[in-house]
Design a protein around this motif. Structure first.
Motif, PDB file in Angstrom:
ATOM      1  N   ILE A 209      29.214  10.090 -69.489  1.00 51.49           N
ATOM      2  CA  ILE A 209      28.823   9.158 -70.543  1.00 51.49           C
ATOM      3  C   ILE A 209      30.109   8.610 -71.146  1.00 51.49           C
ATOM      4  O   ILE A 209      30.883   9.347 -71.763  1.00 51.49           O
ATOM      5  N   HIS A 210      30.349   7.318 -70.956  1.00 46.09           N
ATOM      6  CA  HIS A 210      31.603   6.716 -71.395  1.00 46.09           C
ATOM      7  C   HIS A 210      31.584   6.431 -72.888  1.00 46.09           C
ATOM      8  O   HIS A 210      30.526   6.384 -73.524  1.00 46.09           O
ATOM      9  N   GLN A 211      32.777   6.242 -73.440  1.00 47.43           N
ATOM     10  CA  GLN A 211      32.889   5.911 -74.851  1.00 47.43           C
ATOM     11  C   GLN A 211      32.160   4.606 -75.152  1.00 47.43           C
ATOM     12  O   GLN A 211      31.476   4.490 -76.166  1.00 47.43           O
ATOM     13  N   GLU A 212      32.305   3.604 -74.278  1.00 47.90           N
ATOM     14  CA  GLU A 212      31.517   2.379 -74.401  1.00 47.90           C
ATOM     15  C   GLU A 212      30.207   2.610 -73.639  1.00 47.90           C
ATOM     16  O   GLU A 212      30.203   2.658 -72.410  1.00 47.90           O
ATOM     17  N   LEU A 213      29.138   2.765 -74.378  1.00 40.74           N
ATOM     18  CA  LEU A 213      27.879   3.204 -73.781  1.00 40.74           C
ATOM     19  C   LEU A 213      27.378   2.184 -72.766  1.00 40.74           C
ATOM     20  O   LEU A 213      27.470   0.980 -72.973  1.00 40.74           O
ATOM     21  N   ALA A 214      26.839   2.714 -71.655  1.00 37.35           N
ATOM     22  CA  ALA A 214      26.390   1.862 -70.552  1.00 37.35           C
ATOM     23  C   ALA A 214      24.889   1.641 -70.642  1.00 37.35           C
ATOM     24  O   ALA A 214      24.124   1.985 -69.738  1.00 37.35           O
ATOM     25  N   LEU A 215      24.449   1.066 -71.758  1.00 37.94           N
ATOM     26  CA  LEU A 215      23.038   0.775 -71.959  1.00 37.94           C
ATOM     27  C   LEU A 215      22.835  -0.731 -72.016  1.00 37.94           C
ATOM     28  O   LEU A 215      23.690  -1.466 -72.495  1.00 37.94           O
TER      29      LEU A 215
ATOM     30  N   VAL B  33      18.677  -2.281 -78.559  1.00 38.70           N
ATOM     31  CA  VAL B  33      19.385  -3.069 -79.562  1.00 38.70           C
ATOM     32  C   VAL B  33      18.869  -2.787 -80.966  1.00 38.70           C
ATOM     33  O   VAL B  33      19.566  -3.041 -81.961  1.00 38.70           O
ATOM     34  N   ASP B  34      17.684  -2.214 -81.075  1.00 43.97           N
ATOM     35  CA  ASP B  34      17.063  -1.981 -82.372  1.00 43.97           C
ATOM     36  C   ASP B  34      17.312  -0.580 -82.919  1.00 43.97           C
ATOM     37  O   ASP B  34      16.735  -0.209 -83.946  1.00 43.97           O
ATOM     38  N   ILE B  35      18.136   0.213 -82.248  1.00 41.20           N
ATOM     39  CA  ILE B  35      18.465   1.546 -82.749  1.00 41.20           C
ATOM     40  C   ILE B  35      19.979   1.645 -82.935  1.00 41.20           C
ATOM     41  O   ILE B  35      20.744   0.905 -82.328  1.00 41.20           O
ATOM     42  N   GLY B  36      20.407   2.560 -83.784  1.00 41.33           N
ATOM     43  CA  GLY B  36      21.824   2.716 -84.088  1.00 41.33           C
ATOM     44  C   GLY B  36      22.590   3.379 -82.968  1.00 41.33           C
ATOM     45  O   GLY B  36      22.022   3.936 -82.016  1.00 41.33           O
ATOM     46  N   VAL B  37      23.926   3.360 -83.103  1.00 42.23           N
ATOM     47  CA  VAL B  37      24.772   3.891 -82.036  1.00 42.23           C
ATOM     48  C   VAL B  37      24.599   5.398 -81.882  1.00 42.23           C
ATOM     49  O   VAL B  37      24.717   5.933 -80.779  1.00 42.23           O
ATOM     50  N   GLY B  38      24.297   6.110 -82.959  1.00 40.36           N
ATOM     51  CA  GLY B  38      24.059   7.549 -82.842  1.00 40.36           C
ATOM     52  C   GLY B  38      22.853   7.853 -81.976  1.00 40.36           C
ATOM     53  O   GLY B  38      22.879   8.759 -81.136  1.00 40.36           O
ATOM     54  N   LYS B  39      21.793   7.073 -82.162  1.00 36.75           N
ATOM     55  CA  LYS B  39      20.597   7.243 -81.343  1.00 36.75           C
ATOM     56  C   LYS B  39      20.849   6.787 -79.906  1.00 36.75           C
ATOM     57  O   LYS B  39      20.284   7.361 -78.963  1.00 36.75           O
ATOM     58  N   GLN B  40      21.691   5.781 -79.744  1.00 39.94           N
ATOM     59  CA  GLN B  40      22.023   5.335 -78.388  1.00 39.94           C
ATOM     60  C   GLN B  40      22.744   6.437 -77.612  1.00 39.94           C
ATOM     61  O   GLN B  40      22.526   6.591 -76.402  1.00 39.94           O
ATOM     62  N   GLN B  41      23.586   7.218 -78.288  1.00 38.28           N
ATOM     63  CA  GLN B  41      24.225   8.361 -77.623  1.00 38.28           C
ATOM     64  C   GLN B  41      23.175   9.340 -77.111  1.00 38.28           C
ATOM     65  O   GLN B  41      23.300   9.899 -76.015  1.00 38.28           O
ATOM     66  N   LEU B  42      22.132   9.562 -77.903  1.00 39.26           N
ATOM     67  CA  LEU B  42      21.071  10.478 -77.486  1.00 39.26           C
ATOM     68  C   LEU B  42      20.296   9.916 -76.292  1.00 39.26           C
ATOM     69  O   LEU B  42      19.859  10.673 -75.419  1.00 39.26           O
ATOM     70  N   VAL B  43      20.130   8.593 -76.256  1.00 36.74           N
ATOM     71  CA  VAL B  43      19.485   7.971 -75.090  1.00 36.74           C
ATOM     72  C   VAL B  43      20.325   8.222 -73.842  1.00 36.74           C
ATOM     73  O   VAL B  43      19.788   8.516 -72.757  1.00 36.74           O
ATOM     74  N   GLU B  44      21.644   8.112 -73.964  1.00 36.74           N
ATOM     75  CA  GLU B  44      22.531   8.379 -72.819  1.00 36.74           C
ATOM     76  C   GLU B  44      22.370   9.821 -72.335  1.00 36.74           C
ATOM     77  O   GLU B  44      22.357  10.087 -71.127  1.00 36.74           O
ATOM     78  N   ILE B  45      22.251  10.761 -73.268  1.00 40.27           N
ATOM     79  CA  ILE B  45      22.078  12.162 -72.858  1.00 40.27           C
ATOM     80  C   ILE B  45      20.713  12.363 -72.212  1.00 40.27           C
ATOM     81  O   ILE B  45      20.572  13.084 -71.211  1.00 40.27           O
ATOM     82  N   ALA B  46      19.685  11.718 -72.761  1.00 40.16           N
ATOM     83  CA  ALA B  46      18.362  11.790 -72.129  1.00 40.16           C
ATOM     84  C   ALA B  46      18.418  11.231 -70.707  1.00 40.16           C
ATOM     85  O   ALA B  46      17.796  11.772 -69.779  1.00 40.16           O
ATOM     86  N   LYS B  47      19.171  10.153 -70.531  1.00 31.68           N
ATOM     87  CA  LYS B  47      19.354   9.555 -69.206  1.00 31.68           C
ATOM     88  C   LYS B  47      20.021  10.548 -68.256  1.00 31.68           C
ATOM     89  O   LYS B  47      19.628  10.679 -67.090  1.00 31.68           O
TER      90      LYS B  47
END
Length: 543
Positions: free
Chosen positions: A116-122, A171-185
């Motif tokens: 999971i990169h610092q610049e999230l790949a979402l 796009v409708d969730i914050g960056v903290g939640k986006q990190q959790l999406v990356e981990i779920a991925k």
């Protein structure tokens, strides 16, 4: 054959009724590391990036990887995850005791290595579920089963503690939640080794705490983690081992929970190659006349225009003075700075701005620059730099007229100017013609500072200037800020790290819910006092 080792072990165990020392004669084969990098060497043209790096990570552990900006931490993990294919580097990757060769990232993911990169790949305009299974779709005969996709995504979101619908757009969730999406991925790919590159760099304290708790829980699921971070307090809290890399080599690997506790000073010494006696350079400001005053400044949210993000704020700063803005996430610090800088944020802005005692109108970026006000953004990659252009062009971008003759850029003058800033600010690059995107975070930040220093402002607003850079590079940034103050510049310093505000600023304003709640002199500043002001509720502020 599979039962022979167990039989020998059980025989030895049965003899344990005899004196215990007889059991010690049984020699168990040592468990191999889950993954190891052996004698890795990598060149960038003629420049060596690694010169024999060795790293080993045990199963079910949390391993930290630290080093100064430019030490190659992220590049090393790109080797491990197959982004650098086999043959582009020398050395070996060993997984479960066996050498492996990755031709690309899909090869590593098939064996359970996910980065999971610092610049999230979402993809921001796809849903959470679509992002989780992008490239790994839940499909039958080429047709995606959306019911199964959303159901599986919901289960993964529950595992990572994210209370969002699977069909919510990223796009409708914050960056903290986006990190959790990356981990779920990553969990959807049956991950065995999860690599996280600066996972909390852009998160507030609450999101960071939640994410670190989740990383701790991954160990109980049998998942091994490698964490790259500059936040040494988090490293000490979460890591089982910490490997330090410097100058293309592995310096040492520290057991974080051994008989001797590992302190931050020990890690810093290994990172920079010398003791760092002081986190902040000694400095005594020579403060002059007031240069900027902001009175009754109010800013409304650009979309929800009934909501105030800055509420009747008043501040001032003098020449040669470093003034801090402290506040929790959402306190309005960045919104205040951006709205002052040519109204680049907000709606229905009201209030008055005085420059050198005279009221000025800052209705555009050009007007702000013309009146001697500059703003170095907190997001240097998106808004502070042109990553696909050269250092030379980035440095001159805010004051292109200073290197132009009759509207034509004088390339020689521009090059001499950029070279001067490369030397003065110690920007580590082989050439000013190198792309800004190729630099480490600390060196990118120096290019941003060079750009605005070259513009010669009277007031320089720095928004999180040390975010995501190592302690050695931070010290260099603090030194540059002190030099600016010594040259008579007024500096407004926004930071989420209270120790650096206390260590560098002459005065500190605290903000809460868009309002200035306190003003503290450096001699009186403590983290506890600032936090008291930063957490004031509106009803308390109004009294």
């Amino acid at each position: 054959m599979a039962t022979a080792p167990r039989t020998a072990y059980m025989a030895a165990f049965d003899r344990a009724a005899s004196p215990p020392r007889r059991v010690s004669k049984v020699r168990m084969a040592p468990r191999p590391p889950l993954v190891a990098l052996k004698n890795v060497r990598l060149q960038d043209g003629q420049r060596p990036l690694f010169d024999g790096v060795d790293i080993a990570v045990e199963p079910r552990t949390r391993a930290a990887l630290v080093g100064r900006n430019g030490a190659g931490k992220s590049t090393l993990m790109n080797v491990l995850s197959g982004i650098y294919p086999h043959g582009s580097y020398e050395g070996d990757i060993v997984l479960d005791g066996q050498p492996v060769e990755f031709r690309g990232i899909r090869d590593s993911e098939r064996l359970g290595i996910v980065i999971i990169h610092q610049e999230l790949a979402l993809s921001p305009f796809l849903s959470i579920a679509e992002n989780i299974f992008l490239g790994n779709e839940q499909a039958s005969r080429g047709v995606i089963d959306w019911s199964e996709t959303n159901e599986a995504a919901a289960q993964l979101l529950t595992r990572v503690g994210l209370d969002e619908r699977p069909d919510t757009r990223v796009v409708d969730i914050g960056v903290g939640k986006q990190q959790l999406v990356e981990i779920a991925k990553a969990l959807s790919k049956e991950v065995r080794l999860l690599i996280l590159d600066e996972p909390t760099a852009a998160l507030n304290d609450e999101d960071s705490t939640h994410l670190l708790g989740l990383i701790r829980g991954l160990k109980d699921l049998g998942i091994t983690s490698i964490i790259i971070s500059h936040k040494l307090n988090e490293i000490r809290a979460i890591a089982d081992t910490t490997t330090i890399v410097r100058d293309g080599r592995t310096i040492e690997t520290l057991a974080m929970h051994g008989p001797e506790p590992v302190g931050e000073e020990q890690i810093i010494r290994a990172m920079v190659g010398r003791p760092l006696d002081h986190r902040f350079p000694d400095h005594r400001s020579t403060i002059g006349d007031e240069v900027l005053r902001v009175e009754d400044w109010t800013v409304h949210h650009p979309i929800d225009q009934n909501r105030k993000v800055v509420d009747d704020a008043s501040i001032y700063v003098r020449r040669g003075e470093i003034v801090g803005l402290a506040g929790l996430m959402g306190a309005g610090r960045t919104e205040l700075a951006m709205s002052l800088f040519g109204r680049t944020y907000g709606a229905r802005i009201s209030g008055r701005v005085f420059k050198d005692g005279k009221e000025v109108q800052l209705h555009s970026v050009q007007a702000a620059i013309r009146h001697g006000i500059a703003y170095a953004t907190e997001d240097r990659k998106r808004f502070g730099l042109n990553l696909i252009d050269t250092i030379q062009h980035n440095v001159s971008a805010a004051a292109i007229g200073k290197v132009s003759v009759r509207g034509v850029i004088d390339a020689g003058r521009e090059a001499r100017m950029a070279e001067q800033y490369r030397r003065d600010l110690n920007i580590k690059t082989p050439s000013i013609t190198a792309l800004a995107g190729k630099l480490s975070g600390g060196n990118q930040q120096k290019v941003v500072l060079s750009k605005w220093i070259f513009a010669d402002p009277d007031v320089l607003i720095l928004d999180e200037p040390t975010r995501g850079i190592d302690v050695g590079a931070k010290y260099e940034i603090y030194t540059i800020i002190n030099r600016l103050a010594d040259a008579g510049k007024a500096v407004i310093f926004i930071s989420s790290e209270l120790p650096e505000l206390i260590g560098t600023c002459d005065r500190i304003y605290a903000l809460s819910q868009g309002r200035v709640t306190g003003e503290v002199a450096r001699a009186d500043a403590t983290q506890e006092l600032l936090m008291t002001y930063m957490t004031m509720e509106k009803d308390v502020i109004a009294r």
